[in-house]
Design an enzyme around this catalytic site. Structure first.
Site, PDB file in Angstrom:
ATOM      1  N   ASP A  21       0.841  -1.184   0.000  1.00 31.84           N
ATOM      2  CA  ASP A  21       0.000   0.000   0.000  1.00 31.84           C
ATOM      3  C   ASP A  21       0.885   1.244   0.000  1.00 31.84           C
ATOM      4  O   ASP A  21       1.620   1.477   0.959  1.00 31.84           O
ATOM      5  CB  ASP A  21      -0.879  -0.052   1.265  1.00 31.84           C
ATOM      6  CG  ASP A  21      -1.713   1.186   1.452  1.00 31.84           C
ATOM      7  OD1 ASP A  21      -1.869   1.940   0.484  1.00 31.84           O
ATOM      8  OD2 ASP A  21      -2.212   1.389   2.581  1.00 31.84           O
ATOM      9  N   ASN A  23      -0.285   4.497  -0.429  1.00 31.18           N
ATOM     10  CA  ASN A  23      -0.905   5.755   0.016  1.00 31.18           C
ATOM     11  C   ASN A  23      -1.642   5.608   1.352  1.00 31.18           C
ATOM     12  O   ASN A  23      -2.502   6.401   1.687  1.00 31.18           O
ATOM     13  CB  ASN A  23      -1.848   6.298  -1.068  1.00 31.18           C
ATOM     14  CG  ASN A  23      -2.981   5.322  -1.357  1.00 31.18           C
ATOM     15  OD1 ASN A  23      -2.962   4.179  -0.881  1.00 31.18           O
ATOM     16  ND2 ASN A  23      -3.962   5.746  -2.115  1.00 31.18           N
ATOM     17  N   ASP A  25      -4.013   3.720   2.686  1.00 32.66           N
ATOM     18  CA  ASP A  25      -5.457   3.567   2.899  1.00 32.66           C
ATOM     19  C   ASP A  25      -5.781   2.118   3.287  1.00 32.66           C
ATOM     20  O   ASP A  25      -6.938   1.711   3.334  1.00 32.66           O
ATOM     21  CB  ASP A  25      -6.253   3.986   1.652  1.00 32.66           C
ATOM     22  CG  ASP A  25      -5.897   3.153   0.422  1.00 32.66           C
ATOM     23  OD1 ASP A  25      -5.008   2.267   0.521  1.00 32.66           O
ATOM     24  OD2 ASP A  25      -6.503   3.370  -0.644  1.00 32.66           O
ATOM     25  N   ASP A  29      -1.768  -1.166  -3.905  1.00 32.11           N
ATOM     26  CA  ASP A  29      -2.057  -0.376  -5.108  1.00 32.11           C
ATOM     27  C   ASP A  29      -0.925  -0.481  -6.138  1.00 32.11           C
ATOM     28  O   ASP A  29       0.121  -1.083  -5.877  1.00 32.11           O
ATOM     29  CB  ASP A  29      -2.326   1.085  -4.726  1.00 32.11           C
ATOM     30  CG  ASP A  29      -1.290   1.621  -3.753  1.00 32.11           C
ATOM     31  OD1 ASP A  29      -0.095   1.372  -3.992  1.00 32.11           O
ATOM     32  OD2 ASP A  29      -1.661   2.269  -2.752  1.00 32.11           O
ATOM     33  N   ASP A  98      -5.879 -10.417 -15.409  1.00 35.90           N
ATOM     34  CA  ASP A  98      -6.899 -11.438 -15.202  1.00 35.90           C
ATOM     35  C   ASP A  98      -8.108 -11.093 -16.063  1.00 35.90           C
ATOM     36  O   ASP A  98      -8.665  -9.995 -15.938  1.00 35.90           O
ATOM     37  CB  ASP A  98      -7.293 -11.433 -13.715  1.00 35.90           C
ATOM     38  CG  ASP A  98      -7.481 -12.819 -13.170  1.00 35.90           C
ATOM     39  OD1 ASP A  98      -8.246 -13.576 -13.789  1.00 35.90           O
ATOM     40  OD2 ASP A  98      -6.901 -13.126 -12.117  1.00 35.90           O
ATOM     41  N   ASP A 200     -10.080 -16.393 -16.207  1.00 39.45           N
ATOM     42  CA  ASP A 200     -10.851 -16.901 -15.084  1.00 39.45           C
ATOM     43  C   ASP A 200     -11.900 -17.926 -15.530  1.00 39.45           C
ATOM     44  O   ASP A 200     -12.639 -17.666 -16.492  1.00 39.45           O
ATOM     45  CB  ASP A 200     -11.552 -15.706 -14.415  1.00 39.45           C
ATOM     46  CG  ASP A 200     -12.175 -16.063 -13.095  1.00 39.45           C
ATOM     47  OD1 ASP A 200     -11.442 -16.490 -12.193  1.00 39.45           O
ATOM     48  OD2 ASP A 200     -13.410 -15.904 -12.950  1.00 39.45           O
ATOM     49  N   GLU A 255      -7.834 -20.764 -16.597  1.00 35.90           N
ATOM     50  CA  GLU A 255      -8.192 -21.486 -15.376  1.00 35.90           C
ATOM     51  C   GLU A 255      -9.336 -22.421 -15.746  1.00 35.90           C
ATOM     52  O   GLU A 255     -10.386 -21.961 -16.195  1.00 35.90           O
ATOM     53  CB  GLU A 255      -8.631 -20.507 -14.284  1.00 35.90           C
ATOM     54  CG  GLU A 255      -8.829 -21.208 -12.947  1.00 35.90           C
ATOM     55  CD  GLU A 255      -9.819 -20.522 -12.039  1.00 35.90           C
ATOM     56  OE1 GLU A 255      -9.720 -20.702 -10.819  1.00 35.90           O
ATOM     57  OE2 GLU A 255     -10.726 -19.802 -12.536  1.00 35.90           O
ATOM     58  N   HIS A 327      -4.325 -17.327  -5.042  1.00 36.64           N
ATOM     59  CA  HIS A 327      -5.203 -16.548  -4.146  1.00 36.64           C
ATOM     60  C   HIS A 327      -6.439 -17.322  -3.700  1.00 36.64           C
ATOM     61  O   HIS A 327      -7.187 -16.834  -2.864  1.00 36.64           O
ATOM     62  CB  HIS A 327      -5.613 -15.264  -4.862  1.00 36.64           C
ATOM     63  CG  HIS A 327      -6.448 -15.565  -6.081  1.00 36.64           C
ATOM     64  ND1 HIS A 327      -5.918 -16.178  -7.201  1.00 36.64           N
ATOM     65  CD2 HIS A 327      -7.759 -15.408  -6.334  1.00 36.64           C
ATOM     66  CE1 HIS A 327      -6.876 -16.358  -8.098  1.00 36.64           C
ATOM     67  NE2 HIS A 327      -8.000 -15.907  -7.584  1.00 36.64           N
ATOM     68  N   ASP A 328      -6.688 -18.495  -4.281  1.00 40.95           N
ATOM     69  CA  ASP A 328      -7.852 -19.302  -3.898  1.00 40.95           C
ATOM     70  C   ASP A 328      -7.467 -20.491  -3.028  1.00 40.95           C
ATOM     71  O   ASP A 328      -8.340 -21.277  -2.642  1.00 40.95           O
ATOM     72  CB  ASP A 328      -8.531 -19.882  -5.152  1.00 40.95           C
ATOM     73  CG  ASP A 328      -9.210 -18.822  -5.987  1.00 40.95           C
ATOM     74  OD1 ASP A 328      -9.606 -17.789  -5.416  1.00 40.95           O
ATOM     75  OD2 ASP A 328      -9.339 -19.029  -7.210  1.00 40.95           O
TER      76      ASP A 328
HETATM   77  C1  NOJ Z   1     -11.828 -18.185  -9.899  1.00 36.70           C
HETATM   78  C2  NOJ Z   1     -11.089 -17.106  -9.166  1.00 36.70           C
HETATM   79  O1  NOJ Z   1      -9.745 -17.469  -9.020  1.00 36.70           O
HETATM   80  C3  NOJ Z   1     -11.802 -16.921  -7.845  1.00 36.70           C
HETATM   81  O2  NOJ Z   1     -11.071 -16.104  -6.962  1.00 36.70           O
HETATM   82  C4  NOJ Z   1     -13.170 -16.372  -8.129  1.00 36.70           C
HETATM   83  O3  NOJ Z   1     -13.903 -16.329  -6.938  1.00 36.70           O
HETATM   84  C5  NOJ Z   1     -13.933 -17.242  -9.140  1.00 36.70           C
HETATM   85  N1  NOJ Z   1     -13.120 -17.684 -10.228  1.00 36.70           N
HETATM   86  C6  NOJ Z   1     -15.085 -16.476  -9.715  1.00 36.70           C
HETATM   87  O4  NOJ Z   1     -14.625 -15.489 -10.587  1.00 36.70           O
END
Ligand code: NOJ
Length: 558
Positions: A21, A23, A25, A29, A98, A200, A255, A327-328
């Site tokens: 970050d 700035n 907040d 960013d 993405d 995605d 993906e 991230h999932d």
């Molecule tokens: C896969 C993404 O990686 C995930 O973070 C998202 O929730 C779902 N697709 C829906 O877009």
């Protein structure tokens, strides 16, 4: 680099909200990412993948896009993004974005117009169906984050489909106008200068037009019910390739949930002109349990070997993407390694196993310093929509608090989303404001500053792995062969290219164990390229004693 530079590259995934970050907040960013480019350049990566950076109500952290042309204001202006892109390019780093086009946000102007009535330019941009005679939803599909996959809208007296949250309506790819709008938007971003897209849930874009009922859907969700690998998915991607992708020198990675290795060939074989590679989920499913991903099951090494090897063998003329985390997913060292006594050793071992395979490796931010899962103390600390739905659903089902908390600790997506710890000061160098999601308390001992000061850190091991890929052709091109298949503690394989052999030996055991090198691999002319113990055997003997979670990479001249 060759024109297939993406085969020789290592990709680093930045989750913009949690990277840096600038700035104060509390939200990461563009300027923050730009400030940290020297760190990424030091690591040696070639490409950055940014999670969605577009305008969004953030119901699903940016995977609900309300305007594909605008950047999210909390990340910065379009000029700031351009400045980040230019700075990266000047350092020889590419940036991919993405592409979220299975669905939009329900606040996207296409949807706002679409839902008004059944007779306007956008009326068929989404998947609208009449209710059944009794007024109920068109079929029994469930949405990925819980609840039904259909939402009723009075103004049209119809339901729309959403495979994810109800704020993420699925686009209607059957409509050529939708595809045209998407391709135009993609072209605009390529003209802007980006270097590719991660796509995605791209295996979901073509729906079976009979929208089949499937009574066995309890926890399988709509992915399986006709939404994945639908009848026209390859036609659409080939069209996208011809209209857009083939015109640029870029990286594309789809993906593809619920896609097996046979189906993956169809996406990735070069002559089919679709995508460069896909993210499969087979190794992510090895620890699924009665509630799907939210389980307390631990993976079995024999399954991991079988799964990863199958993909290595099958995608001979396609291409693999290699990942432990994103991230999932929870943190790799917690899920596949040992995040306690052997966090450092097992972190390095996992990196070695993956980076020496055939394919393009992806590193998720923090993996290179061995970040582990986050023991948040209550559900209120979690921000993720999926985790919150799961919690609520389980409470309603009467599942025990103990089980729910454990499953969330092990699998919540928020494990990956806590702010990147840059140092061990009060706010860990991320921001001076309260961050949008709490820090992990482990940051006192797991942070970038400490990793950079310690020559034996996981960071430097990853750096070395990346360097090796640039030095040895066998790492990019060599054929993969699993060896010692029945060993229940050790994952070992070879890669062969011309007169070079790479031998990779990785222990998943917390104890000292013995390894027997197969006779046909064993050879006198070897070099130990990398290991994760100072006292690793510099000898390639037929019998080797391995330390806990030891990883050895030998290069052999035949
Ligand atoms: C896969 C993404 O990686 C995930 O973070 C998202 O929730 C779902 N697709 C829906 O877009």
């Amino acid at each position: 680099m060759s024109n297939e530079w993406w085969k020789e590259s290592v990709v680093y995934q930045v989750y913009p909200q949690s990277f840096k970050d600038s700035n104060d907040d509390g939200i990461g960013d563009f300027n923050g990412i730009k400030e940290k480019l020297p760190y990424l350049s030091n690591l040696g990566i070639d490409v950055i993948w940014l999670n969605p950076i577009f305008e969004s109500p953030l119901i699903d952290n940016g995977y609900d896009i309300s305007d594909y042309k605008k950047t999210l204001s909390s990340y910065g202006t379009i000029d700031e993004f351009k400045s980040l892109l230019d700075a990266a390019h000047n350092m020889g780093i590419k940036i991919i974005l993405d592409l979220v086009v299975n669905h939009t946000s329900d606040k996207h102007e296409w949807f706002l117009k679409s839902k008004e009535n059944t007779d306007n330019d956008y009326a068929d941009f989404y998947i609208w169906k009449d209710p059944k005679e009794d007024g109920s939803a068109p079929n029994s599909w469930g949405a990925t984050f819980g609840g039904p996959a259909w939402e009723y809208v009075e103004s049209r007296n119809q339901y729309y489909l959403h495979c994810f949250a109800k704020e993420q309506p699925d686009l209607n790819w059957e409509n050529p106008k939708v595809r045209e709008h998407i391709y135009d938007m993609m072209k605009d971003w390529f003209e802007f200068g980006i270097d590719g897209f991660r796509m995605d849930v791209i295996s979901l874009i073509s729906k079976r037009q009979d929208y089949p009922e499937d009574p066995s859907l309890a926890y399988t969700k709509s992915y399986y019910a006709g939404a994945s690998n639908g009848p026209r998915v390859h036609e659409f991607l080939h069209e996208m390739n011809q209209e857009v992708l083939s015109k640029y020198d870029i990286l594309t990675v789809g993906e593809t949930p619920n896609t097996n290795s046979e189906q993956a060939k169809l996406y990735t074989q070069p002559e089919r002109e679709e995508l460069n590679m896909v993210f499969h989920f087979d190794h992510m499913h090895l620890d699924y349990g009665k509630y799907g991903k939210f389980s307390d099951v631990r993976f079995k090494l024999s399954d991991l070997k079988a799964t990863l090897s199958e993909w290595q063998y099958q995608l001979k003329d396609g291409w693999n993407s290699l990942y432990w985390s994103n991230h999932d997913q929870p943190r790799a060292v917690t899920r596949f390694g040992n995040d306690n006594e052997y966090r450092i050793e097992s972190g390095k071992m996992l990196g070695s196993l993956l980076h020496m395979m055939k394919g393009t490796p992806y590193i998720f931010q923090g993996e290179e310093i061995g970040m582990k899962n986050v023991p948040f103390s209550s559900i209120d600390e979690y921000k993720d929509i999926e985790t919150k739905y799961f919690y609520q659903e389980m409470k309603e089902n009467g599942e025990s608090e103990e089980y729910i908390n454990k499953a969330i600790y092990l699998k919540s997506r928020d494990n990956a989303r806590t702010p990147m710890p840059w140092d061990n000061s009060k706010n860990y160098g991320f921001s001076d404001a309260k961050p949008w999601i709490n820090y992990s308390h482990d940051n006192d001992i797991i942070n970038v500053k400490d990793a950079l000061e310690d020559k034996n850190s996981i960071f430097y091991h990853y750096k070395k792995l990346i360097q090796l890929r640039k030095e040895y052709k066998v790492i990019v091109h060599g054929d993969y062969q699993l060896i010692n298949e029945n060993d229940s503690d050790i994952y070992s394989y070879t890669r062969k290219y011309k007169d070079e052999t790479l031998l990779v030996i990785c222990s998943f055991s917390p104890y000292k164990i013995n390894y027997t090198c197969p006779e046909d691999v064993y050879n006198d002319e070897f070099k130990l390229l990398l290991s994760n113990y100072k006292d690793s055997s510099n000898q390639l003997t037929q019998n080797i004693t391995l330390n806990p979670y030891e990883a050895l990479i030998y290069h052999i001249k035949n």
